[in-house]
Design a protein around this motif. Structure first.
Motif, PDB file in Angstrom:
ATOM      1  N   LEU A 119       0.203  31.430  80.256  1.00 11.46           N
ATOM      2  CA  LEU A 119       0.952  31.663  79.018  1.00 11.46           C
ATOM      3  C   LEU A 119       0.973  30.411  78.151  1.00 11.46           C
ATOM      4  O   LEU A 119       0.770  30.482  76.933  1.00 11.46           O
ATOM      5  N   GLN A 120       1.198  29.244  78.769  1.00  8.75           N
ATOM      6  CA  GLN A 120       1.223  27.992  78.007  1.00  8.75           C
ATOM      7  C   GLN A 120      -0.147  27.691  77.416  1.00  8.75           C
ATOM      8  O   GLN A 120      -0.262  27.223  76.277  1.00  8.75           O
ATOM      9  N   ALA A 121      -1.223  27.967  78.151  1.00 10.35           N
ATOM     10  CA  ALA A 121      -2.586  27.754  77.641  1.00 10.35           C
ATOM     11  C   ALA A 121      -2.860  28.678  76.460  1.00 10.35           C
ATOM     12  O   ALA A 121      -3.496  28.284  75.482  1.00 10.35           O
ATOM     13  N   GLY A 122      -2.366  29.894  76.540  1.00 10.46           N
ATOM     14  CA  GLY A 122      -2.537  30.835  75.435  1.00 10.46           C
ATOM     15  C   GLY A 122      -1.799  30.389  74.183  1.00 10.46           C
ATOM     16  O   GLY A 122      -2.322  30.472  73.080  1.00 10.46           O
ATOM     17  N   VAL A 123      -0.585  29.889  74.366  1.00  9.37           N
ATOM     18  CA  VAL A 123       0.192  29.395  73.227  1.00  9.37           C
ATOM     19  C   VAL A 123      -0.496  28.180  72.623  1.00  9.37           C
ATOM     20  O   VAL A 123      -0.628  28.050  71.409  1.00  9.37           O
ATOM     21  N   ALA A 124      -0.986  27.274  73.464  1.00  9.68           N
ATOM     22  CA  ALA A 124      -1.678  26.073  72.972  1.00  9.68           C
ATOM     23  C   ALA A 124      -2.944  26.454  72.222  1.00  9.68           C
ATOM     24  O   ALA A 124      -3.249  25.880  71.171  1.00  9.68           O
ATOM     25  N   ALA A 125      -3.690  27.416  72.729  1.00  5.32           N
ATOM     26  CA  ALA A 125      -4.919  27.852  72.061  1.00  5.32           C
ATOM     27  C   ALA A 125      -4.598  28.509  70.722  1.00  5.32           C
ATOM     28  O   ALA A 125      -5.319  28.324  69.747  1.00  5.32           O
ATOM     29  N   TYR A 126      -3.525  29.251  70.664  1.00  5.42           N
ATOM     30  CA  TYR A 126      -3.126  29.911  69.425  1.00  5.42           C
ATOM     31  C   TYR A 126      -2.747  28.887  68.359  1.00  5.42           C
ATOM     32  O   TYR A 126      -3.049  29.053  67.195  1.00  5.42           O
TER      33      TYR A 126
END
Length: 95
Positions: free
Chosen positions: A36-43
């Protein structure tokens, strides 16, 4: 429905309605905190990628006919104009 109303509705669900992964289908597996944190960072990293070439934005005035000639060739006219100026500098003194 507002964000606060949606949160209240989710919090009002009884624990018996919580999703429990059966371990069979990976597509149904809940995301880990790290995912989830990686997804937020990528976004958050949206937009134009950072270039290794540094350019400076300036305001400059050109004659209309010069701009029209470069723009008429289509997209990329600013890059072509930059290359034309670079080529001119190879054979002329900037001062």
């Amino acid at each position: 429905m507002t964000r606060s109303e949606a949160l209240a509705a989710v919090r009002a669900l009884p624990p018996s309605k919580d999703f429990v992964w059966n371990g069979v289908d990976e597509d149904d597996r809940p995301a880990t905190v790290e995912e989830l944190q990686a997804g937020v960072a990528a976004y958050r990293k949206r937009g134009r990628p950072v270039s290794s070439v540094t350019k400076e934005q300036v305001a400059i005035r050109f004659d209309r006919d010069v701009l029209s000639a470069f723009r008429a060739a289509g997209p990329g006219w600013q890059t072509r104009m930059n290359e034309a100026l670079r080529e001119w500098l190879r054979t002329h003194s900037a001062v």
